[in-house]
Design a protein around this motif. Structure first.
Motif, short mmCIF file in Angstrom:
data_model
loop_
_atom_site.label_atom_id
_atom_site.label_comp_id
_atom_site.label_asym_id
_atom_site.label_seq_id
_atom_site.Cartn_x
_atom_site.Cartn_y
_atom_site.Cartn_z
N ALA A 27 4.25 69.04 -15.99
CA ALA A 27 4.29 69.92 -16.48
C ALA A 27 3.98 71.52 -16.01
CB ALA A 27 3.95 69.63 -17.93
N GLN A 28 2.89 71.18 -15.70
CA GLN A 28 2.50 72.63 -14.79
C GLN A 28 2.93 72.88 -13.81
OE1 GLN A 28 -2.18 71.62 -14.30
NE2 GLN A 28 -2.62 72.07 -16.83
N VAL A 29 3.28 72.32 -12.94
CA VAL A 29 4.00 72.64 -11.50
C VAL A 29 5.69 73.15 -11.78
CG1 VAL A 29 2.66 71.01 -10.29
CG2 VAL A 29 5.12 70.25 -10.65
N ALA A 30 6.58 72.03 -13.41
CA ALA A 30 7.28 72.75 -13.09
C ALA A 30 7.68 74.33 -13.72
CB ALA A 30 8.39 71.55 -15.27
N HIS A 31 6.72 74.13 -14.81
CA HIS A 31 6.26 75.74 -15.23
C HIS A 31 6.47 77.39 -14.51
CE1 HIS A 31 5.07 78.68 -18.07
NE2 HIS A 31 4.08 79.09 -17.07
N GLN A 32 5.03 76.63 -13.43
CA GLN A 32 4.79 77.33 -12.21
C GLN A 32 6.39 77.13 -11.29
OE1 GLN A 32 1.52 74.19 -10.26
NE2 GLN A 32 0.79 76.57 -10.12
N VAL A 33 7.19 76.56 -10.99
CA VAL A 33 8.48 76.38 -10.38
C VAL A 33 8.79 77.43 -10.74
CG1 VAL A 33 10.04 75.52 -9.24
CG2 VAL A 33 8.44 74.28 -8.51
N GLY A 34 9.52 77.06 -12.24
CA GLY A 34 10.41 78.25 -13.55
C GLY A 34 9.52 79.27 -13.01
N GLN A 35 8.20 79.67 -13.12
CA GLN A 35 7.95 80.80 -12.89
C GLN A 35 8.32 82.23 -11.48
OE1 GLN A 35 4.41 81.30 -14.25
NE2 GLN A 35 4.91 82.50 -16.09
N TRP A 36 8.29 81.03 -10.88
CA TRP A 36 8.61 81.84 -9.32
C TRP A 36 9.63 82.13 -8.91
CZ3 TRP A 36 10.60 81.03 -4.71
CH2 TRP A 36 10.59 81.26 -4.00
N ILE A 37 10.58 81.53 -9.08
CA ILE A 37 11.98 81.56 -9.33
C ILE A 37 12.17 82.68 -10.33
CG2 ILE A 37 14.50 81.35 -9.59
CD1 ILE A 37 13.63 77.57 -9.88
N ALA A 38 12.24 83.31 -10.81
CA ALA A 38 12.10 84.14 -11.61
C ALA A 38 11.57 85.76 -11.56
CB ALA A 38 11.89 84.42 -12.68
N GLN A 39 9.98 85.56 -10.78
CA GLN A 39 9.02 86.40 -10.47
C GLN A 39 9.66 86.70 -8.85
OE1 GLN A 39 5.51 84.58 -10.85
NE2 GLN A 39 5.50 85.07 -12.89
N ASN A 40 10.47 85.50 -8.08
CA ASN A 40 11.09 86.20 -6.93
C ASN A 40 12.55 86.67 -6.77
OD1 ASN A 40 8.52 85.72 -4.07
ND2 ASN A 40 8.24 84.46 -6.49
N GLY A 41 13.17 87.14 -8.39
CA GLY A 41 14.66 87.45 -8.28
C GLY A 41 15.26 86.30 -7.70
N GLY A 42 14.92 84.93 -8.02
CA GLY A 42 15.94 84.31 -7.25
C GLY A 42 16.65 83.38 -9.33
N GLN A 43 17.54 82.56 -8.82
CA GLN A 43 18.26 81.71 -9.69
C GLN A 43 17.75 80.68 -9.49
OE1 GLN A 43 22.56 83.09 -11.15
NE2 GLN A 43 22.81 81.39 -9.11
N LEU A 44 17.05 79.84 -10.97
CA LEU A 44 17.83 78.30 -11.18
C LEU A 44 18.71 77.62 -11.45
CD1 LEU A 44 15.89 75.54 -11.13
CD2 LEU A 44 15.61 76.31 -14.25
N VAL A 45 19.15 76.77 -10.22
CA VAL A 45 20.07 76.26 -10.56
C VAL A 45 19.66 74.93 -11.09
CG1 VAL A 45 22.43 74.97 -9.54
CG2 VAL A 45 22.25 77.28 -8.99
N TYR A 46 20.42 74.01 -11.98
CA TYR A 46 19.30 72.88 -12.35
C TYR A 46 20.22 71.71 -13.04
CZ TYR A 46 18.76 73.49 -17.41
OH TYR A 46 18.70 73.69 -18.35
N GLY A 47 20.33 70.78 -13.96
CA GLY A 47 20.99 69.47 -14.71
C GLY A 47 21.76 69.99 -16.13
N GLY A 48 21.11 70.96 -16.39
CA GLY A 48 21.29 71.83 -17.52
C GLY A 48 20.99 71.49 -19.14
N GLY A 49 20.18 70.26 -18.63
CA GLY A 49 19.31 69.77 -20.54
C GLY A 49 18.25 70.24 -20.62
N ARG A 50 17.46 70.05 -21.55
CA ARG A 50 16.28 70.82 -22.29
C ARG A 50 15.82 70.25 -21.79
NH1 ARG A 50 18.29 72.50 -28.47
NH2 ARG A 50 16.40 73.01 -28.65
N ASN A 51 15.78 68.88 -22.15
CA ASN A 51 14.18 67.90 -21.78
C ASN A 51 13.38 67.23 -20.66
OD1 ASN A 51 15.04 67.23 -24.69
ND2 ASN A 51 16.32 65.63 -24.50
#
Length: 192
Positions: A27-51
């Motif tokens: 969970a920690q690395v998933a959080h880091q990856v999501g934050q990094w994408i946003a902080q670097n002006g990127g966009q996350l593309v993923y499978g659309g789930g919330r779990n």
């Protein structure tokens, strides 16, 4: 103007589990990856789930001001509880349509710990890159040694003559989420 209102510098497709796994580091690395994408002006593309890790990476990106493109088939919409907070949420008819849209929308691909769906999606993009159908880097984030046995199997496949080292040109792995995200987006031609 927030990053959700401007064009993203890059799109990173993240494949990961719809479950959280047993280790808190997942969970920690998933959080880091999501934050990094946003902080670097990127966009996350993923499978659309919330779990699971899917929800964590999406929520982290959104909370840090990033754009999130979720793509989920109708059959999984209820099962994975489609993330209605995505910047864009696409409900598609089939898994093939989902994967095609994810591939088209991404500049690079990153697999976090996950199960059979994560493996299947990751292997498809790696195969496409190896065969020259796409020219996009792919990587696995080896958190807590999650992919150790898989990486060992790749070595075995090379030793046994079923894979060659040139098939690893587009493949990258690391246990550090920031280093791997930076490497994949740099290889994709992103300038930050």
């Amino acid at each position: 103007m927030t990053s959700t209102q401007t064009s993203p510098k890059f799109s990173l497709c993240v494949y990961c589990g719809s479950r959280p796994g047993t280790q808190p580091e997942y969970a920690q690395v998933a959080h880091q990856v999501g934050q990094w994408i946003a902080q670097n002006g990127g966009q996350l593309v993923y499978g659309g789930g919330r779990n699971g890790l899917m929800g964590i990476v999406a929520d982290s990106c959104l909370q840090a001001g990033g754009r999130v493109v979720g793509i989920i088939p109708k059959a999984l919409q209820a099962r994975e509880w489609a993330h209605t907070g995505c910047t864009e949420l696409h409900i598609v008819d089939t898994m093939s349509e989902r994967k095609d849209m994810m591939i088209t929308r991404a500049d690079a691909f990153l697999a976090l710990p996950g199960g059979i769906g994560t493996f299947e999606e990751f292997f498809e993009v790696w195969t496409l890159a190896t065969l020259g159908y796409i020219a996009k880097p792919v990587g696995v984030l080896n958190t807590q040694g999650y992919f150790d046995q898989l990486l060992g199997f790749f070595e075995h496949a090379v030793t046994e003559g079923f894979m060659t080292l040139d098939q690893f040109v587009h493949f990258h792995n690391d246990s550090d989420p920031i280093q791997l995200c930076e490497k994949l987006t740099t290889l994709a031609g992103v300038r930050r």
